[in-house]
Design a protein around this motif. Structure first.
Motif, short mmCIF file in Angstrom:
data_model
loop_
_atom_site.label_atom_id
_atom_site.label_comp_id
_atom_site.label_asym_id
_atom_site.label_seq_id
_atom_site.Cartn_x
_atom_site.Cartn_y
_atom_site.Cartn_z
N MET A 145 -5.84 -2.99 0.65
CA MET A 145 -6.61 -2.58 1.82
C MET A 145 -7.76 -3.54 2.08
SD MET A 145 -4.99 -0.10 3.05
CE MET A 145 -6.14 0.48 4.29
N TYR A 199 -3.83 -0.71 -4.65
CA TYR A 199 -3.99 -0.14 -3.31
C TYR A 199 -5.33 -0.57 -2.70
CZ TYR A 199 -4.27 3.30 0.42
OH TYR A 199 -4.39 3.89 1.65
N GLY A 244 -1.84 4.08 5.00
CA GLY A 244 -1.38 4.97 3.95
C GLY A 244 -0.98 6.33 4.49
N GLU A 261 0.90 3.96 -3.01
CA GLU A 261 0.52 5.35 -2.77
C GLU A 261 1.60 6.32 -3.24
OE1 GLU A 261 -1.10 8.12 0.94
OE2 GLU A 261 -0.87 5.95 1.17
N THR A 263 0.83 -1.21 0.00
CA THR A 263 0.00 0.00 0.00
C THR A 263 0.87 1.26 0.00
OG1 THR A 263 -0.13 -0.09 2.42
CG2 THR A 263 -1.89 -1.15 1.19
#
Length: 683
Positions: free
Chosen positions: A370, A366, A668, A347, A343
Motif C-alpha cells: 500500500m 500488505y 483491499g 489480505e 495486497t
C-alpha cells in the motif's frame, strides 16, 4: 581641390526635387492604372456576384422541390385516401384536419409559401392553407401522391411567394449599391427591381434548370469617385510631407551622425566580446537615452553571462523532472495491477490460520504494498497536480500509522528510537495518505541522517505535535550530524540530494513541500551542525463547524446483502484473487477475462454488480460502458470501475463525465466492501 558635399546639402539640392517629382509620377501612374483596371475588375466581380445569386436562386427552387417531396411522404395523405375509399367519412375528416394542421405548421415555420393546397384525383380541393393571390406573384410546385396500387390519390401544390425571392435579391446588392432582378427569357421581370439609370455595368447569369436570368447592375461612378479624391489628397499630403521630412532629416543628420559613429564603434567592441565597453553621450537627448540603454545592456549582458551556467543547470533539472513525469505516468498502471494482486492475496492469507510470525510478515507485505501505491500516487501528484480527496484528518493517527509502518525496521534493524507522545489538537483538512507520505519522507530522511550519528549517542527521532491558535504544527527532529550550511537553501529542490549515488533520487523533500503547499501549509527546516536537524510543518486547523472526523458508515452497522458480482479483468490471477476476496466479504463472485466473455455470461445469468477494469487490451471498460449504454442502459447503474492509474486525465474525465464510481488499484477487502455497499445504496 574637390570639396565633399554635406548630407544636408544633398538632401536639399537633390533628394527634395527628385522626391517631389517621383511622388507626382507615382500618384499619376497609380491613378491611371487604378482607373484602367478598376472597371474590368468591377465587371468581373459583378459577374461573379451574379453567378452566386443565380446559384442561390437555383438552390432556393431546389429546396422548394425537396420540401414538396418531403411533405408528400407524410402518411396522412394515404390515410385520408384509405378512409374515403372505405367510406369512413368521420375518420377521413379527422385525418383531413390533422393534414391541414400539419401543412399549416409547415407554412408557419418556412414562411415562404403563401398558398398550400391539396386536391384529390378528381380535382376536388381537400384542404388549403393561405389565400390564392395573383398567379404572377407565386411560383407553383406540384407533386402527385399515389395510392398503394400506383394510381393517383391526389396532388399537393405549394405556392412560393416571389416577394421573398425579391427581398433576397435586394439584400444581395453589390456593396449595397445598384440593382438586382430576375427575368425570364422574354425579358419579363419576375422578381427584384430593374434600374432606369443609363451607364450602369450590367452582369448576368443563367439559373440552372430554369429559363431565368439573374441580372446585377452597378454604376461605375460609385467606385471611381473615391479614387479621384484619394489621388488629389495623396498629391497634397505627399508634397507637404516630403518637404518637411527632408528639412527635418537634414537638421537631424548633422546633430546625430557623430554620436551614432561612437555608438557603432562601441557596439562593435561589445560584439567582439568586450563586455566592459561603455559610452558617454548626453546630447542630443535621444542619443543620450540610447547611450544609457547601451550601457545598461552591456552591464546586463555581463551579469547574465554569470547566470548562464545556473540557468543551464535549472533547465537540465526541469528536463529531468519532465522525463520522470512521463516515465511514472507510463508505468503507474503496470505497477498498480500487480500490486493489487499482492495486497489482495496478502489480505486473503491474513484470514487463514497461519503462524503468528508469518501473520506479522503478511501485515508488513500488505503495508509496504500500500505504501508503494501511495508513493506512485504522490509522484503522479508531484508531476501532474492530480486529484486529491481531502477530509478531516487527525495528525495523531497519521503519525501512529507511520510509526507502525517504519518503527519495526528502525527498532530491529537500525537501533533507532522513535519518540512520540499524542497531543490534543484540532484536526486538519487534507488527504490522509498524502500527509502520511510527507511524514514517511521526513522520518526516513531522519533515519538516513542517523546512520552517521556521532559515536556514543543513541540515535533518536522525536516527533511532536502542538497547536497555536488556528494552526497545527508537526515537527520531526533527529540528533544526527545536522545539515551543512551550504545545503540548506537547496534541500527542497527536485533532484538535490547529499546521499551517495543510487541511495536517493532527491525527490522526497520536493514532494513533501509540494503536498504541504497544496494543503495551504508551509514547511521549514532548521539545523544545528553536530546537533541534528528538525523539519516543521504548519497546517491550518479545521474551524469549529468542520471539527468532526470523517467516519464513514456505508452499511449502517449491518452487513450488506450478498450479491452476485461479475469481475472483468484481463489479468487472470488478479481476477481470481478478486473472486476470492468477494467471497471473503460475503458476496458471490464470478470472473471473465474479457468484455466479450462477460457479455456472453450476462446472457446466461443475472448479476447484481459488475466490477470492470478500465484499461484492457482490445475492448476495454469504456467500450463495455458504451455497449451497455446503447443496449442495456439499466446495467450501467451496476458498474464499478477499477483502474491502476486513477490520476490519468483521460480516466478522471471519463469517471467524472459519466458519474461512475471507481476503485484505485491496489485495494483491499474493506475498500471493496464499502464500494459495493455504496453502489447497492445508489441502486
Amino acid at each position: 581641390m574637390r570639396r565633399d558635399v554635406s548630407l544636408q546639402s544633398k538632401l536639399l539640392l537633390g533628394i527634395l526635387p527628385c522626391g517631389v517629382g517621383f511622388l507626382f509620377i507615382v500618384v499619376g501612374l497609380g491613378y491611371y492604372q487604378l482607373q484602367r483596371f478598376a472597371v474590368p475588375a468591377l465587371k468581373d466581380n459583378i459577374t461573379a456576384a451574379a453567378g452566386r445569386l443565380a446559384e442561390d436562386v437555383n438552390h432556393e427552387m431546389e429546396q422548394c422541390a425537396n420540401y414538396l417531396m418531403t411533405l408528400a411522404q407524410n402518411p396522412l395523405f394515404l390515410d385520408y385516401f384509405n378512409n374515403k375509399e372505405y367510406g369512413l367519412l368521420q375518420e377521413a375528416e379527422v385525418v383531413r384536419q390533422g393534414l391541414e394542421e400539419f401543412l399549416g405548421a409547415f407554412a408557419g415555420r418556412v414562411k415562404v409559401y403563401s398558398l398550400i393546397f391539396y386536391v384529390d384525383a378528381k380535382g376536388s380541393e381537400i384542404c388549403r392553407i393561405g389565400r390564392k393571390e395573383d398567379p404572377a406573384g407565386l411560383i407553383y410546385f406540384s407533386q402527385r401522391i399515389n395510392n398503394p396500387a400506383g394510381d393517383t390519390a391526389g396532388v399537393l401544390t405549394l405556392g412560393y411567394n416571389l416577394e421573398f425571392l425579391s427581398d433576397k435579391l435586394q439584400a444581395a446588392k453589390f456593396g449595397g449599391q445598384g440593382f438586382v432582378w430576375l427575368e425570364d427569357v422574354r425579358g419579363a421581370v419576375i422578381a427584384g427591381e430593374k434600374p432606369a439609370e443609363p451607364g450602369s455595368i450590367v452582369a448576368m447569369a443563367a439559373v440552372k434548370n430554369r429559363p431565368w436570368i439573374v441580372r446585377l447592375a452597378v454604376a461605375p461612378g460609385y467606385f471611381l469617385s473615391p479614387l479621384r479624391k484619394i489621388r488629389n489628397l495623396a498629391v497634397v499630403v505627399g508634397f507637404l510631407t516630403s518637404t518637411i521630412a527632408v528639412m527635418v532629416i537634414a537638421r537631424t543628420v548633422r546633430s546625430v551622425s557623430r554620436p551614432i559613429q561612437n555608438l557603432v564603434e562601441a557596439t562593435r567592441g561589445l560584439a567582439a566580446g568586450n563586455l566592459d565597453v561603455r559610452v558617454t553621450l548626453d546630447k542630443p537627448r535621444e542619443i543620450g537615452v540610447l547611450a544609457a540603454a547601451f550601457n545598461d545592456m552591456a552591464l546586463k549582458l555581463k551579469e547574465r553571462e554569470k547566470e548562464q551556467k545556473n540557468l543551464q543547470q535549472q533547465l537540465i533539472q526541469s528536463e529531468k523532472l519532465s522525463t520522470v513525469g512521463q516515465l511514472i505516468s507510463g508505468i503507474a498502471h503496470e505497477l498498480n495491477n500487480p500490486l493489487n494482486g499482492v495486497t489482495g492475496y496478502a489480505e486473503l492469507l491474513l484470514e487463514e490460520d497461519v503462524a503468528p510470525q508469518f501473520k506479522q510478515d503478511l501485515k508488513q507485505i500488505y503495508a509496504h504494498a500500500m505504501r508503494c501505491r501511495r508513493i506512485i500516487e504522490n509522484l503522479l501528484f508531484f508531476v501532474r497536480q492530480g486529484h486529491q480527496e481531502k477530509k478531516s484528518v487527525d495528525l495523531n493517527k497519521v503519525i501512529r500509522s507511520v510509526i507502525d509502518l517504519l518503527g519495526y525496521r528502525f527498532a530491529r534493524a537500525e537501533n533507532i528510537v522513535i519518540e512520540f507522545e499524542p497531543a490534543k489538537i484540532s484536526p486538519v483538512e487534507g488527504d490522509f495518505q498524502q500527509l502520511e507520505q510527507v511524514v514517511v519522507n521526513l522520518v526516513q530522511n531522519a533515519g538516513d541522517a542517523l546512520k552517521e550519528s556521532p559515536p556514543g549517542r543513541l540515535p533518536k527521532i522525536t516527533i511532536k505535535l502542538r497547536q497555536e491558535n488556528q494552526e497545527v504544527f508537526l515537527s520531526v527532529a533527529d540528533n544526527g550530524k545536522g545539515i551543512a550550511a551550504g545545503c540548506m537553501e537547496k534541500i527542497f529542490e527536485p533532484f538535490f540530494t547529499t546521499k551517495e549515488p543510487g541511495m536517493g533520487t532527491g525527490l522526497g523533500l520536493a514532494i513533501a513541500r509540494q503536498i504541504v503547499k497544496d494543503h495551504s501549509g508551509a514547511i521549514s527546516c532548521r539545523s544545528v551542525p553536530g546537533g541534528g536537524a528538525a523539519f516543521t510543518i504548519g497546517l491550518p486547523a479545521l474551524s469549529a463547524d468542520k471539527n468532526e472526523l470523517d467516519v464513514e458508515n456505508v452499511c449502517g452497522g449491518a452487513a450488506a446483502a450478498p450479491k452476485k458480482v461479475l469481475v472483468i479483468d484481463d489479468e487472470t490471477e488478479v481476477g481470481r484473487m478478486m473472486v476470492r476476496l468477494l467471497g471473503k466479504i460475503g458476496h458471490q463472485g464470478e470472473f471473465a477475462s474479457s468484455v466479450d466473455e462477460a457479455l456472453e455470461k450476462m446472457t446466461l445469468r443475472h448479476y447484481d454488480l459488475i466490477l470492470v477494469d478500465l484499461e484492457m487490451p482490445g475492448k476495454d471498460g469504456r467500450n463495455f460502458y458504451d455497449y451497455l449504454s446503447k443496449n442495456r442502459a439499466a446495467m450501467t447503474a451496476r458498474l464499478i470501475f477499477m483502474t491502476g492509474d486513477v490520476l490519468s486525465p483521460s480516466a478522471l474525465e471519463f469517471f467524472e463525465s459519466h458519474k461512475m464510481p471507481y476503485l484505485a488499484k491496489p485495494f483491499g477487502g474493506e475498500e471493496l466492501f464499502k464500494a459495493i455497499a455504496r453502489r447497492g445504496q445508489d441502486g
